[in-house]
Design a protein around this motif. Structure first.
Motif, PDB file in Angstrom:
ATOM      1  N   SER A 190       5.473  -1.473  -7.552  1.00 32.16           N
ATOM      2  CA  SER A 190       4.194  -1.539  -6.852  1.00 32.16           C
ATOM      3  C   SER A 190       3.179  -2.336  -7.662  1.00 32.16           C
ATOM      4  O   SER A 190       3.006  -2.105  -8.859  1.00 32.16           O
ATOM      5  N   LYS A 191       2.496  -3.269  -6.990  1.00 34.66           N
ATOM      6  CA  LYS A 191       1.437  -4.019  -7.653  1.00 34.66           C
ATOM      7  C   LYS A 191       0.210  -3.147  -7.886  1.00 34.66           C
ATOM      8  O   LYS A 191      -0.591  -3.420  -8.784  1.00 34.66           O
ATOM      9  N   ALA A 192       0.046  -2.126  -7.079  1.00 34.70           N
ATOM     10  CA  ALA A 192      -1.081  -1.206  -7.241  1.00 34.70           C
ATOM     11  C   ALA A 192      -0.817  -0.152  -8.299  1.00 34.70           C
ATOM     12  O   ALA A 192      -1.670   0.718  -8.533  1.00 34.70           O
ATOM     13  N   GLY A 193       0.341  -0.191  -8.929  1.00 35.99           N
ATOM     14  CA  GLY A 193       0.658   0.781  -9.980  1.00 35.99           C
ATOM     15  C   GLY A 193       1.115   2.125  -9.453  1.00 35.99           C
ATOM     16  O   GLY A 193       1.103   3.114 -10.194  1.00 35.99           O
ATOM     17  N   LYS A 194       1.530   2.204  -8.209  1.00 33.75           N
ATOM     18  CA  LYS A 194       1.970   3.481  -7.642  1.00 33.75           C
ATOM     19  C   LYS A 194       3.416   3.749  -8.011  1.00 33.75           C
ATOM     20  O   LYS A 194       4.250   2.837  -8.054  1.00 33.75           O
ATOM     21  N   SER A 195       3.696   5.007  -8.266  1.00 30.13           N
ATOM     22  CA  SER A 195       5.079   5.411  -8.540  1.00 30.13           C
ATOM     23  C   SER A 195       5.824   5.605  -7.231  1.00 30.13           C
ATOM     24  O   SER A 195       5.228   5.626  -6.139  1.00 30.13           O
ATOM     25  N   ASN A 196       7.126   5.746  -7.342  1.00 34.27           N
ATOM     26  CA  ASN A 196       7.932   5.977  -6.143  1.00 34.27           C
ATOM     27  C   ASN A 196       7.535   7.274  -5.456  1.00 34.27           C
ATOM     28  O   ASN A 196       7.567   7.375  -4.222  1.00 34.27           O
ATOM     29  N   PRO A 253       8.606 -10.642  -1.728  1.00 41.85           N
ATOM     30  CA  PRO A 253       8.745  -9.281  -1.188  1.00 41.85           C
ATOM     31  C   PRO A 253       7.890  -8.253  -1.943  1.00 41.85           C
ATOM     32  O   PRO A 253       7.658  -7.161  -1.438  1.00 41.85           O
ATOM     33  N   GLU A 254       7.409  -8.589  -3.142  1.00 42.93           N
ATOM     34  CA  GLU A 254       6.596  -7.636  -3.894  1.00 42.93           C
ATOM     35  C   GLU A 254       5.221  -7.418  -3.273  1.00 42.93           C
ATOM     36  O   GLU A 254       4.503  -6.487  -3.652  1.00 42.93           O
ATOM     37  N   ASN A 255       4.835  -8.271  -2.296  1.00 40.29           N
ATOM     38  CA  ASN A 255       3.537  -8.127  -1.639  1.00 40.29           C
ATOM     39  C   ASN A 255       3.625  -7.306  -0.358  1.00 40.29           C
ATOM     40  O   ASN A 255       2.761  -7.409   0.522  1.00 40.29           O
ATOM     41  N   ALA A 256       4.661  -6.484  -0.259  1.00 41.12           N
ATOM     42  CA  ALA A 256       4.845  -5.686   0.952  1.00 41.12           C
ATOM     43  C   ALA A 256       3.699  -4.704   1.162  1.00 41.12           C
ATOM     44  O   ALA A 256       3.336  -4.398   2.301  1.00 41.12           O
ATOM     45  N   GLU A 257       3.113  -4.203   0.079  1.00 39.86           N
ATOM     46  CA  GLU A 257       2.008  -3.242   0.232  1.00 39.86           C
ATOM     47  C   GLU A 257       0.816  -3.888   0.923  1.00 39.86           C
ATOM     48  O   GLU A 257       0.135  -3.249   1.741  1.00 39.86           O
ATOM     49  N   GLU A 258       0.563  -5.156   0.634  1.00 43.78           N
ATOM     50  CA  GLU A 258      -0.539  -5.862   1.304  1.00 43.78           C
ATOM     51  C   GLU A 258      -0.266  -6.005   2.800  1.00 43.78           C
ATOM     52  O   GLU A 258      -1.170  -5.842   3.627  1.00 43.78           O
ATOM     53  N   TYR A 259       0.988  -6.284   3.126  1.00 45.42           N
ATOM     54  CA  TYR A 259       1.371  -6.406   4.540  1.00 45.42           C
ATOM     55  C   TYR A 259       1.208  -5.064   5.252  1.00 45.42           C
ATOM     56  O   TYR A 259       0.686  -4.992   6.380  1.00 45.42           O
TER      57      TYR A 259
END
Length: 871
Positions: free
Chosen positions: A230-236, A196-202
């Protein structure tokens, strides 16, 4: 499948010069005949002995690398028949089969043979992810989409879940290569169940295929998940902004989410950077065509943001929105023909835009006050912005004094009460102004000084309207003793109970009493100030001068003395100075003993920093009204009682006054004392003045003795002016012997100063000798010599040279040889007195003798001037 080959006895071997390629012939029963070359026999024998050894088969394969593909494949097939579970054999075999078809057309049957070989391998190697990855990549290269997808699915089913992370990157790469959105979405959904941590890619993929509704849903999901990282280092907060930007810019494509509720949820969640969220919400309504709702959002935003950055961001977007609306309306009117309603609409929009720009300073002020409602300066600024609007100004001041907490206030909160009252005063509403001041005097302000400022402003207002009695009454009320005494710095007590010790109020009351009250009331005020021990030196001086103006001279002196008893040095300096000046001006020499006693009291504990003016004033009193010897005694005390930096100027005054009173000859003792006490620079100046005075009196020998003594503190390298002055003196008044003596003393003094800096000179000599080769001359063949050895060698050379020149009877005395020739002395003598000094050949013997002198130290002044006193 290939059957096992015949035994060694059955091998038909052809011995030819050059063996033809091996061929196989079918036998009855399905057996295959294999033909071998003579070089294959050692490997075949080894395989017969160790048919289950992978190394043996690999050596055989390596030997056959130069053979045809069919031969090498046959060896691999035989090996795999014996060892079907060997990963190493299968991996190398499959790699070889893929290499064999590389570069061929994908319709070639060899590709299908290679695929079948991979399928046979997976029967045994279905738990090896590398085999699956290579096979799937091979299928992708053949553009077999469906077969690749099914193979990837088979691989995921065959491998344990811990190995799935090896397959999924290739699977996601595969679905991204072809425009298969439905397949890719289903694959990504399956992948997110495991990762589920790859949701940003999806989400990124969904945006790329324009499935924005599902992308917004997924973005909202990860925003609401507090555990998501976030794997991209983004904050909430950044994820929130991405969601708001996505749904606000695509209102027609995002149907499953309530955009307004989501953005407002972000506004309550993130209170530090609200400008972008407000702009996103307004942008959503603008793109949806709801312009009035967008305008309402902008208005709500500029009324609620609390930082200047957010306000600037929202206001600029608001202004740009209004400009775009006006431009669009004008363009539409121009294309379709402007009607009267259209003109009115445009004028309405222009008026709205102008009003928005006019409101900007006030809106910005509101932001700052929301940020800190206790900012006094911003409340004053807000009242100025409402200039010309009385109702708004009164409401502003009322809100300000009700909102500000004096303890938390930034600035002086009492100034708001004062400005509020002054506004009523400027509009001729004196009673209302008094009401405001009365309320202000009861407010629990932070400091006593603030409350004192309110009372003083209250009294000044009454003075401006010529209500003098009322002003006095107000200040007397302010300074009245409270029911319970309190210390001025006791913060536990309210400021009203501590006001009676405020010097600010007492000072204004004293000024008013002097101007409007009686002598008795004014004196009572000053006495009360002194009794409360809140007086300053200026208050004491003002009190004494007030008494003096009313001819109460002794009372004024008592006031000075009371002030002196209150303060210490240096605060008491001004009181003493004024007291002494006033006393001397009044009495002069009538009460000389009393004046002397006052001066002695002032000087008793006076620091040297402040003593100079007292000594000068004391001496002046003695000169004008007392005895001259007393004045000289005071000057003499002054030279000892002041700071060292002021001693020189004090001696100058002392000498000048002594010369005026007793004559120039009386100053000799003063000069001697000054030379003894002062530092070298000032003492040298005194010596030169002393010698000049003696010269003017015709005492040439005395002047020469002074120059001789002063020479001991004058380095010829730095005090050129002194030696030039002495030289001019000798040229004018001396002879050959005195000139020789002067030069001898100069060399002696220079030698004395040279010995004090010999280490520095040695270092400089060592540095210069190193560069010129002198060190090598002193120590040939020994390389570089350190500075201390160089110094010792130089000293030995100088000592040896001196030992040759000096007489044996004076071996223990250090002499300095004269370098001055007869011609130089003759020239000096001719310049000074050519008639008396003649140097000729008769004096060769005397002139050739070296002038020698022992290096002397600085003597005590009494030893130098003793002979002068006897004369």
């Amino acid at each position: 499948m290939v059957s096992a080959g015949p035994t060694e006895a059955e091998w038909p071997v052809k011995k030819t010069a050059k063996a033809p390629p091996p061929t196989t012939n079918k036998k009855k029963g399905g057996d295959t005949d294999i033909f071998f070359e003579e070089d294959d026999l050692p490997y075949e024998e080894e395989i017969i002995r160790n048919p289950y050894s992978v190394k043996c088969w690999l050596r055989y394969v390596e030997f056959k690398q130069g053979a045809t593909n069919q031969v090498v494949n046959l060896v691999y097939e035989r090996a795999l028949k014996e060892l079907p579970g060997s990963y190493k054999l299968w991996y190398n075999y499959l790699k070889l089969r893929r290499k064999q078809v590389k570069g061929k057309c994908i319709t070639d049957p060899a590709f299908e043979d290679a695929n079948n070989c991979h399928e046979r391998a997976l029967v045994f190697m279905h738990k090896m992810p590398r085999i699956w990855l290579d096979y799937c990549q091979f299928l992708m290269d053949q553009c077999k989409i469906t077969r690749t997808r099914r193979t990837l699915d088979r691989g995921l089913r065959a491998l344990p879940i811990t190995q799935h992370m090896r397959i999924w990157p290739l699977y996601l790469k595969f679905v991204g290569m072809y425009p298969l959105p439905e397949t890719a979405v289903r694959v990504y959904r399956r992948h997110l169940k495991l990762c589920p941590e790859n949701a940003e890619e999806y989400i990124k993929y969904l945006v790329s295929i324009d499935r924005l509704d599902e992308a917004a849903i997924r973005q909202a999901t990860i925003v609401n998940d507090e555990r998501f990282i976030s794997k991209a280092g983004k904050s909430n907060h950044q994820l929130w902004h991405d969601l708001c930007e996505l749904i606000s810019k695509n209102p027609d494509k995002v149907k499953s989410l309530k955009v307004g509720a989501i953005i407002r949820g972000g506004l309550t969640r993130f209170t530090d950077q609200l400008g972008q969220l407000w702009c996103s919400l307004a942008d959503y309504y603008i793109r949806s065509g709801h312009f009035e709702k967008a305008r309402d959002v902008y208005e709500e935003a500029i009324q609620t943001v609390t930082t200047v950055r957010d306000f600037t961001q929202v206001f600029d977007a608001y202004a740009q929105f209004e400009e775009s609306m006006i431009s669009a309306k004008m363009e539409a009117s121009g294309e379709q023909g402007a009607s009267e309603d259209d003109d009115l609409d445009v004028e309405l929009r222009l008026a709205r835009y102008e009003q928005l720009m006019d409101r900007r300073p006030l809106l910005l002020n509101s932001v700052l006050l929301r940020q800190n409602p206790h900012n006094v300066h911003e409340w004053h600024k807000r009242a100025k912005l409402y200039e010309g609007k009385p109702r708004e100004i009164i409401n502003t001041y009322t809100e300000a004094v009700q909102t500000i907490d004096p303890v938390k206030a930034t600035g002086k909160p009492h100034t708001l009460w004062v400005a509020f009252a002054k506004y009523y005063e400027e509009n001729d509403q004196i009673e209302d102004a008094r009401t405001i001041f009365e309320k202000a005097t009861k407010v629990a302000l932070k400091s006593v000084d603030d409350l004192a400022g309110v009372w003083c402003e209250f009294a000044e207002m009454e003075l401006r309207h010529e209500n003098y009695d009322e002003a006095l009454r107000l200040l007397r009320r302010a300074t009245a003793m409270p029911s319970r005494k309190a210390d001025y710095f006791d913060t536990s007590e309210p400021v009203q109970n501590r006001l009676y010790k405020s010097l600010k109020v007492w000072s204004m009351l004293a000024d008013l009493e002097e101007s409007l009250g009686t002598f008795k009331s004014t004196k009572a005020v000053y006495d009360r100030i002194i009794d409360l021990r809140i007086a300053t030196p200026q208050i004491i001086i003002n009190y004494a001068m007030f008494l003096e103006e009313h001819n109460y001279f002794e009372e004024s002196y008592k006031a000075y003395e009371r002030g002196i008893a209150l303060f210490r040095w240096p605060n008491v300096f001004d009181i003493w100075n004024t007291y002494l000046v006033k006393f001397i001006e009044r009495y002069g020499g009538k009460k000389l003993e009393r004046a002397r006693d006052l001066f002695e009291q002032a000087l008793e504990g006076c620091p040297p920093k402040f003593a100079k003016s007292f000594y000068l004033l004391y001496a002046k009193l003695e000169e004008e009204h007392g005895l001259a010897r007393h004045a000289m005694a005071v000057y003499e005390r002054g030279t000892r009682g002041v700071e060292p930096s002021e001693q020189y100027s004090m001696f100058n005054i002392y000498i000048k006054r002594a010369a005026e009173i007793y004559g120039v000859t009386h100053t000799r003792a003063i000069y001697e004392k000054a030379i003894e006490v002062l530092q070298d620079d000032h003492a040298r100046e005194m010596c030169m003045r002393f010698a000049d005075m003696e010269c003017k009196l015709g005492e040439i020998d005395r002047a020469r003795a002074v120059y001789s003594y002063c020479s001991q503190m004058s380095d010829p390298r730095t005090t050129l002016s002194f030696w030039q002055t002495w030289k001019e003196f000798e040229i004018k008044h001396g002879n050959e012997d005195t000139v020789r003596e002067m030069l001898r003393i100069k060399r002696s003094v220079q030698a004395t100063y040279n010995t004090q800096v010999n280490f520095m000179a040695a270092q400089m000599l060592a540095a210069s000798s190193t560069t010129t080769g002198t060190v090598a001359d002193l120590a040939p063949g020994h390389g570089p010599v350190d500075e201390m050895k160089l110094l010792e060698q130089k000293a030995q050379l100088l000592a040896a040279e001196a030992a040759k020149d000096k007489p044996k009877s004076k071996e223990k005395i250090l002499f300095v040889r004269s370098d001055t020739s007869k011609s130089e002395l003759s020239e000096l003598a001719k310049q000074s007195n050519p008639d008396e000094i003649h140097i000729d050949s008769d004096n060769d013997e005397e002139a050739g003798e070296p002038d020698e002198v022992q290096v002397e130290q600085k003597a005590v002044p009494s030893e130098v001037f003793g002979g002068l006193k006897e004369d």
